[in-house]
Enzyme design. Structure first.
Site, mmCIF file in Angstrom:
data_model
loop_
_atom_site.group_PDB
_atom_site.id
_atom_site.type_symbol
_atom_site.label_atom_id
_atom_site.label_comp_id
_atom_site.label_asym_id
_atom_site.label_seq_id
_atom_site.Cartn_x
_atom_site.Cartn_y
_atom_site.Cartn_z
ATOM 1 C CD GLU A 150 -3.149 -0.727 2.183
ATOM 2 O OE1 GLU A 150 -2.520 -0.273 2.880
ATOM 3 O OE2 GLU A 150 -4.379 -1.364 1.800
ATOM 4 C CD GLU A 308 -4.423 -6.566 1.766
ATOM 5 O OE1 GLU A 308 -5.101 -5.595 2.974
ATOM 6 O OE2 GLU A 308 -2.891 -6.243 2.338
ATOM 7 C CD GLU A 356 -3.578 -4.423 10.558
ATOM 8 O OE1 GLU A 356 -3.004 -5.382 10.624
ATOM 9 O OE2 GLU A 356 -3.892 -3.300 9.990
ATOM 10 C CE LYS A 357 -5.394 -5.922 21.627
ATOM 11 N NZ LYS A 357 -4.851 -4.833 21.119
ATOM 12 C CE1 TYR A 358 -12.220 -6.605 19.949
ATOM 13 C CE2 TYR A 358 -10.762 -5.284 21.059
ATOM 14 C CZ TYR A 358 -11.226 -6.280 20.938
ATOM 15 O OH TYR A 358 -12.323 -6.145 22.090
#
Ligand code: GLA
Ligand code: ZN
Length: 677
Positions: A150, A308, A356-358
């Site tokens: 990105e 993605e 980014e664990k959620y």
């Protein structure tokens, strides 16, 4: 070189087993098998792992990850790992860190954080790419290379300043020419030495952020320069890969309608386009369709990859809604309908920590196979398996083109006047929606595209007219086509300087109008426009900017109903050669745009599909052997029944559909009809 070789839609996504113990890998592959996952993207952020110190590379873990994926029969999209700097590098060479718009030199942190002009970054990122390619090019599992991640943002450091000046010297050759392009006599800005030029930032020409500049010329050129500086980083890695991997296709993941990078300038350097689809909300169906078409347009209509998408929720927004039941499949099919040959997720297994664990993942922290998300992923995996290679390489048979141009986007949104409220991206979505709702296939193309194959060319907010574009648009109309453009088109040249001519400058002969005045109003000010003749007319609101259009040969098809310009033209149509040039002088609401588009299409026998069924999207692709695949997508959370407009066989169920019969769509249901010739 084009797309990776595949026998079906590549299915899978970002997989980061380096983040969890090796015991877990076996379970990962078990679950991949259950879900039909055949493709993994590896190593996107592995720089610190693969090069723990300046003079030390260590590929031990990546070796095991690549070997395992290969042994498990997965195909690999292998990243060079340069999407984030390692801490040691930032410490050793602080100049690899970016300097922000406010002029603050950043310290180590986050990602996408390298100064593109830093020679150290340039050298070490290319070197890492070189070593990754050399090491894994021989692995049969690797089918594509993924450079960086990105690309975006900007840097305003001294190194970038120097590189900018070099770029300007190449572009303008002389300061005289630069002064002319930037119109520097205004406000005493004449540059007498290249070294006087600095990156335009909050410390120099800007106030209230990157869109507010005193000198559009320098800011526009800095955007062009920054986009190309990052492109140079990409190319350096690409060339390093090519030393040991002459044949494998190379890409980087784009972000759709992302303003800072001119993807049209980049496109020729990618073997295939790929992008990350994270719509801002769950009412973005038209926006996603437009963006898929924009990404497909990057390589002249060649299929692309969705690199993605989240299977369920994002984590980066203040509020992160969940994809409703069926939406994962529906939106994935939408991407295929618009040209995707791969559907990949971010990510395969949820990360345990950090930001980014959620974030949604195919496999959650519990590693279960009976979650709703996993079940829907697996169902889609089955459908892709059933479809096999039927859609691979298929092209969109569009006869309508929408022109999208980063220069116009930049120039318009950094312009002082007439209105900051008019946004390029939103306008594109509104105009595109009018076509999309009618079920018309659209190619979204750059200003340089060959327009010969199109009957209808729509160019909203064509603010900047460069090169021979005006002549090429005239040629479309001359041979019988229709060209539609809007307010604020034909205003500036490539340097963002006004044409010394009546508005719309070089577009005037095609459009047969002149615009002397324009009125920008607050968002709540509406001026209804009456479209069509009195016995058959339609009224649509318009807003934001109202141009006072003076016909110079064009026929009036819409007039304002209010203000001192009530009764004067807002929309016109000009006969030009065998065809027509349409001008929409005010930002019409959707009903008005739809009316214009329907009128335009009447002259051409372009197929519209399910035009009167809201939420039923259709898109066609034609395979290399001429088979027509019609994708039908029910965007409602309820079932939908319609009368079939085409005959064919639904490749997902094997059911035959006869034109005229009632067909039923489940909530978020999809059909892929192989049309009966
Ligand atoms: C981007 C990045 C990924 C990940 C996702 C999360 O697209 O490329 O690394 O951060 O966003 O949505
Ligand atoms: Zn820099």
């Amino acid at each position: 070189m084009t797309l990776p070789n595949n026998t079906k839609i590549a299915y899978g996504g970002d997989y980061n087993p380096e983040q969890w113990p090796q015991e877990v890998w076996a379970r990962d592959y078990e679950l991949f098998d259950l879900a039909g996952i055949d493709t993994v993207t590896l190593g996107v952020f592995d720089w610190a792992l693969n090069q723990p110190a300046l003079d030390r590379y260590d590929f031990d873990l990546l070796d095991r990850i690549v070997a395992r994926a290969g042994a498990e029969g997965r195909q690999i999209c292998l990243a060079t790992g340069t999407g984030a700097l390692p801490p040691w590098l930032a410490k050793l060479h602080p100049e690899v860190n970016r300097t922000d718009f406010e002029g603050r030199r950043h310290r180590y942190g986050q990602r996408h954080n390298a100064c593109p002009s830093s020679p150290v970054f340039q050298r070490l990122s290319a070197e890492l790419a070189r070593r990754v390619a050399r090491r894994y090019a021989g692995s049969e599992a690797v089918i594509a290379w993924h450079i960086g991640n990105e690309y975006g943002g900007a840097c305003y450091c001294e190194l970038c300043g120097a590189a900018f000046r070099d770029w300007l010297k190449k572009r303008y050759a002389s300061l005289e020419r630069l002064n002319e392009a930037w119109y520097t006599t205004f406000w005493s800005h004449r540059f007498t030495d290249w070294d006087e030029i600095e990156p335009p930032s909050a410390l120099t020409e800007h106030w209230r952020g990157p869109d507010h500049t005193a000198f559009q010329g320098i800011t526009l050129d800095y955007r062009r320069f920054m986009s190309e500086a990052m492109l140079a980083n990409f190319i350096a890695e690409k060339e390093a890969i090519r030393e040991s991997s002459p044949d494998l296709p190379i890409t980087t993941n784009f972000m759709g309608m992302y303003q800072p990078i001119d993807y049209h300038r980049w496109a020729e350097h990618l073997d295939f386009a790929s992008w990350d689809n994270y719509p801002p909300d769950d009412t973005s169906q038209a926006r996603m369709a437009l963006t898929h078409d924009l990404m497909r347009g990057l390589k002249g209509g060649q299929p692309f990859w969705v690199m993605e998408q989240t299977p369920s929720t994002t984590a980066c927004r203040d509020v992160n809604p969940l994809k409703r039941p069926g939406v994962l499949g529906l939106w994935s099919w939408q991407s295929v309908a618009h040209g995707a040959d791969a559907v990949l997720y971010f990510q395969m297994r949820a990360s345990k920590g950090a930001s980014e664990k959620y974030h949604g993942a195919v496999i959650g922290h519990g590693g279960r196979s009976d979650t709703r998300v996993f079940t829907e992923t697996a169902r889609l995996g089955e459908q892709f398996a059933r479809l096999g290679g039927a859609s691979l390489g298929a092209r969109t048979p569009a006869r309508t083109a929408l022109i999208f141009d980063w220069d116009s986007w930049w120039a318009l949104e950094m312009s002082d006047g007439p209105s900051r409220l008019l946004r390029y991206g939103q306008t594109m979505i509104t105009v595109y929606s009018a076509l999309w709702e009618l079920g018309v296939d659209v190619d979204v193309v750059p200003v340089t595209a060959d327009l010969d194959g199109y009957d209808v060319v729509v160019a909203p907010l064509l603010h900047m007219v460069k090169g021979d574009l005006a002549q090429r648009l005239e040629a479309v109309a001359a041979r019988g086509g229709s060209v539609v453009t809007t307010l604020l088109s034909g205003r500036v040249d490539e340097d963002d300087n006004a044409f010394l001519a009546d508005v719309p400058g070089p577009l005037a002969p095609l459009l047969g109008v002149r615009v002397d005045e324009w009125d920008a109003r607050e968002a709540d000010v509406v001026n209804p426009v009456r479209l069509g003749t009195s016995d058959d007319s339609v009224v649509s609101d318009s807003r934001l900017v109202f141009e006072l259009v003076i016909p110079q040969g064009a026929e009036v098809v819409g007039v304002y109903e209010q203000d001192f310009y009530a009764g004067t033209p807002a929309v016109t149509r000009n006969t030009f050669g065998e065809g027509e040039g349409w001008y929409i002088g005010a930002m019409l609401d959707k009903p008005g745009l739809s009316w214009v588009i329907r009128e335009v299409l009447k002259r051409h026998d372009i197929e519209t599909r399910y035009a009167d069924v809201p939420d039923l999207e259709s898109a066609e692709r034609v395979t290399p052997d001429g088979t027509r695949l019609l994708f039908l997508l029910n965007h409602r959370a309820e079932a939908l029944e319609v009368e079939a407009q085409h005959s064919g066989t639904d490749l997902l169920t094997g059911t035959h559909v006869e034109k005229g019969e009632r067909i039923r769509f489940e909530p978020c249901g999809v059909k892929v009809l192989r049309r009966t010739p």
